[in-house]
Structure formats: structure tokens, C-alpha cells
Enzyme design. Structure first.
Site, PDB file in Angstrom:
ATOM      1  CB  ALA A  68      -0.856   0.505   1.156  1.00 39.09           C
ATOM      2  CB  THR A  69       4.070   2.660   1.542  1.00 39.51           C
ATOM      3  OG1 THR A  69       3.651   1.376   2.854  1.00 39.51           O
ATOM      4  CG2 THR A  69       5.366   3.206   1.442  1.00 39.51           C
ATOM      5  CG  ASN A 137      -3.313   3.145  11.081  1.00 42.21           C
ATOM      6  OD1 ASN A 137      -3.877   4.303  10.192  1.00 42.21           O
ATOM      7  ND2 ASN A 137      -1.901   2.659  11.333  1.00 42.21           N
ATOM      8  CD  GLN A 165      -5.637  -1.710   8.899  1.00 42.26           C
ATOM      9  OE1 GLN A 165      -6.346  -2.465   9.519  1.00 42.26           O
ATOM     10  NE2 GLN A 165      -4.147  -1.409   9.466  1.00 42.26           N
ATOM     11  CB  SER A 182      -1.333  -3.520   2.611  1.00 38.35           C
ATOM     12  OG  SER A 182      -0.533  -3.921   2.829  1.00 38.35           O
ATOM     13  CG  HIS A 184       1.333  -7.293   4.888  1.00 37.95           C
ATOM     14  ND1 HIS A 184       0.593  -6.833   6.604  1.00 37.95           N
ATOM     15  CD2 HIS A 184       1.265  -5.924   4.486  1.00 37.95           C
ATOM     16  CE1 HIS A 184       1.420  -5.810   6.688  1.00 37.95           C
ATOM     17  NE2 HIS A 184       1.370  -5.226   5.896  1.00 37.95           N
ATOM     18  CB  THR A 220       9.083  -8.951 -12.516  1.00 36.30           C
ATOM     19  OG1 THR A 220      10.847  -9.039 -13.467  1.00 36.30           O
ATOM     20  CG2 THR A 220       9.081 -10.928 -12.761  1.00 36.30           C
ATOM     21  CB  CYS A 303       3.729   2.540  10.133  1.00 35.96           C
ATOM     22  SG  CYS A 303       2.807   1.527   9.575  1.00 35.96           S
TER      23      CYS A 303
END
Length: 359
Positions: A68-69, A137, A165, A182, A184, A220, A303
Site C-alpha cells: 500500500a505504501t 489503522n 484496513q 495491502s 497482509h 517483475t 509503523c
């Protein structure tokens, strides 16, 4: 170990692991190669793209990213300033808007919800981008994304939704132009995310060097990560009602255990209930975490952990430094059991009470 840090990362779903394994062990072809194994890898990537897109509005393209970043950086840096965003956004938004240049930061109330009067005053002609998080988050508050997207559309601006989220848990409004995801955070693997781009929105590439991926993103792709993300997204779709029912039940259990001396940070109504951010007066969180090393919970967002600074989200909702530093975040979800949640929170509560007695 009792794991209660679902906002930092969720456990990998066994089904996602099983789907990934053949692409890690047996099938190593580059999905951008024209030979048979490469085409097979590409086909697996495209199936995964469709699985991720199934939980998103119609009329857009899913471009896989490293997370996501990257997706947020891509959207913000491509669209450019002036930007309007919210004080409680993730650092990936706030730091990127600061790097781009001119940004108006909207305040929030003590409940964590954006000040809509300020939003209406700031979002007008000339604004290029409005960026808002669907589910916070740190405190789990659900922002009025549909209303903000409508203001952006009326002003001729694009609307970027950080849905990291909320994806698969909270409906994402149709008015979004760009959506960051994201894997994860939804029981998928780390190292992959996506940027959904509405049809008709053109972005400049953030990464140059081949333009292999949708919308010109270079690099890739990993078929294993894409497949894991797709499998996790498909589970979010098929288990959505079941997961929501369980989270609601766990939320009520948690409030019952932490019923005396604890205050919930942020709105309890407009909230994803798998995120419980609470504070207890005079609590030394570092000591609490040291005393309970077999319970994984957070003193803030992952973070920001270790920075020594109070959470900017908790400060934005009006908490003092002391109140922010006495707050913890408990995150639970699909694989959390009721007995382990009760055990963990009972021990957290007892340790906090012991601190107060000792003081």
C-alpha cells in the site's frame, strides 16, 4: 503467544499459503515471458487480479504493487498538488503529501471523524486530490468516505481512498477514483498490495523500467504473492458475514472485560470493531508490554512503534501526551478465539490495576 495485533498484520490464511506453495516450489517462470510456463504464470496473476477486484467498485483496473505504501506514493505523486487530506491519515499519506508540496490537513473531532465543515471549506475548485482513509489503522474509526468523494467530484478533484484496513470489511463507495490495498492486512502475504485505478484516470508511472504491469507500473510480478493475495481476497468475500459476526462478538467480550478504568479512543459507533484502542490513566505501556511478553498487542501503529513520539492520531483527537502514552491497541479477527481473548485482556487489566496500586 496470544496474537492481538491484527492491524499491524493479520496471520496468513492457510488457504492462501496452500495456493502460493506451488508457485514458490514448482513454477518459477516469469509471468511476463511469452513461453508456455510464463503464460501459465500470467494466467494465475490474472485470476488473482479478478479475485482482488471482486471486492472493489466496478469500472476500474487493479494494478499490483509492492504494498500500500507504493500504491499511495504512486497515486499522490502522479496526481500532484494541491491536496486535501486528514490529520489522522497513515504516514504513507501524510509524509508523501508533505514531500509533494501543498496540502491542506483537515482536523478531526474527539471521535476521530473528520470535520465536515472544514472539508466543505477546503475542497473546492483548484484542488487536484482528496485523500482519506476508510478505516483508521490506529483507532478503527470509519470516515465518511462517500461524502468526501462527492465533495471531491463536485470540485473536479480525484479521490484517493486508503482502504488498507477496510478492504473486505467495510463497503468501499463507488465515488472513489483511486484505492490503495495491502494483502497482509486481509490474511494474505506481505510484500504485495494494489492500486485500483478508475477507468479514465491516467497516472504517471512511479517506477520506470519496462511497464510490465497494469497502468505502466514497472517490475517483475511474483505469481506466488499475487496468488496469495487473490486467495485471501476470495476468502474475504466468501467469509465476510462470518468474519463480521465473529468480530462483533469479540468486541462485546472485550468491552465486558475492560469495563472499569478503561476508555475507548475514538468513536464506538462509526468504527470497525476488530480494532479496540483504549487508554487507562497512568498506565506505563512499556512496562505492561514487558510484563506480558506472551501477548502481542500494540502501543500504537506498528509503523510508529519505537519512535518515542506519541501517536499523531491520538493527539489529533485531543488526547494529551500522557493520555496517548497510556493507550494500547488490541486487534483481533478471524483466528482469535474467545478463550484466548478473555485470558489476554483479563491479564492486561490485572497488570494495569497492579500498576495503579503500586503507584
Amino acid at each position: 503467544m496470544i496474537y492481538l495485533d491484527y492491524q499491524a498484520t493479520t496471520p496468513l490464511a492457510p488457504e492462501a499459503f496452500d495456493a502460493m506453495l506451488p508457485w514458490l516450489r514448482d513454477s518459477h517462470a516469469n509471468p511476463h515471458s511469452a513461453h508456455g510456463p510464463g503464460r501459465a504464470a500470467r494466467a494465475a496473476v490474472e485470476v488473482s487480479r479478478d479475485q482482488v477486484a471482486a471486492l472493489l467498485p466496478a469500472g476500474g483496473t487493479v494494478a499490483f504493487t509492492s504494498g500500500a505504501t507504493e500504491a499511495l506514493n504512486w497515486a499522490i505523486k502522479s496526481v500532484g498538488e494541491p491536496i486535501v487530506t486528514i490529520a489522522t491519515e497513515h504516514a504513507a499519506v501524510l509524509d508523501t503529501t508533505a514531500a509533494v508540496g501543498s496540502a491542506t490537513i483537515l482536523p478531526v473531532g474527539c471521535d476521530g471523524l473528520v470535520d465536515m465543515d472544514a472539508a466543505r471549506g477546503a475542497i473546492g475548485p483548484g484542488i487536484k486530490l482528496v485523500a482519506a482513509m476508510l478505516v483508521n489503522n490506529e483507532i478503527g474509526v470509519i470516515q465518511p468516505v462517500a461524502e468526501l468523494a462527492k465533495l471531491a467530484r463536485e470540485a473536479g478533484a480525484l479521490f484517493l481512498c486508503d482502504a488498507v484496513q477496510g478492504y473486505g470489511r467495510v463497503t468501499i463507495p463507488d465515488g472513489c477514483d483511486l484505492i490503495a490495498l495491502s494483502a497482509h492486512k486481509v490474511y494474505g502475504p506481505k510484500g504485495i498490495g494494489a492500486l485500483w485505478i478508475r477507468d479514465g484516470v491516467d497516472l504517471l508511472p512511479l517506477l520506470h523500467g519496462g511497464g510490465q504491469e497494469a497502468a505502466g507500473r514497472s517490475g517483475t510480478l511474483s505469481p506466488a504473492l499475487c496468488v496469495g493475495f487473490g486467495a485471501a481476497a476470495a476468502l474475504m468475500q466468501s467469509r465476510g458475514a462470518e468474519d463480521a459476526e465473529k468480530v462483533e462478538r469479540l468486541w462485546n467480550i472485550a468491552l465486558a472485560v475492560l469495563d472499569d478504568g478503561w476508555i475507548v479512543n475514538g468513536s464506538t459507533e462509526h468504527r470497525y470493531r476488530g480494532n479496540l484502542n483504549v487508554r487507562c490513566g497512568g498506565l506505563e505501556v512499556a512496562r505492561l508490554m514487558s510484563d506480558l511478553r506472551d501477548i502481542a498487542f500494540s502501543a500504537g501503529s506498528a509503523c510508529a512503534s519505537g519512535s518515542g513520539r506519541p501517536s499523531h492520531v491520538l493527539r489529533a483527537i485531543g488526547l494529551s501526551d500522557a493520555e496517548a502514552r497510556s493507550s494500547i491497541r488490541i486487534g483481533f479477527g478471524r483466528y482469535t478465539t474467545e478463550p484466548e481473548l478473555i485470558d489476554a485482556l483479563t491479564r492486561i487489566d490485572a497488570a494495569a490495576r497492579a500498576q495503579r496500586v503500586a503507584a
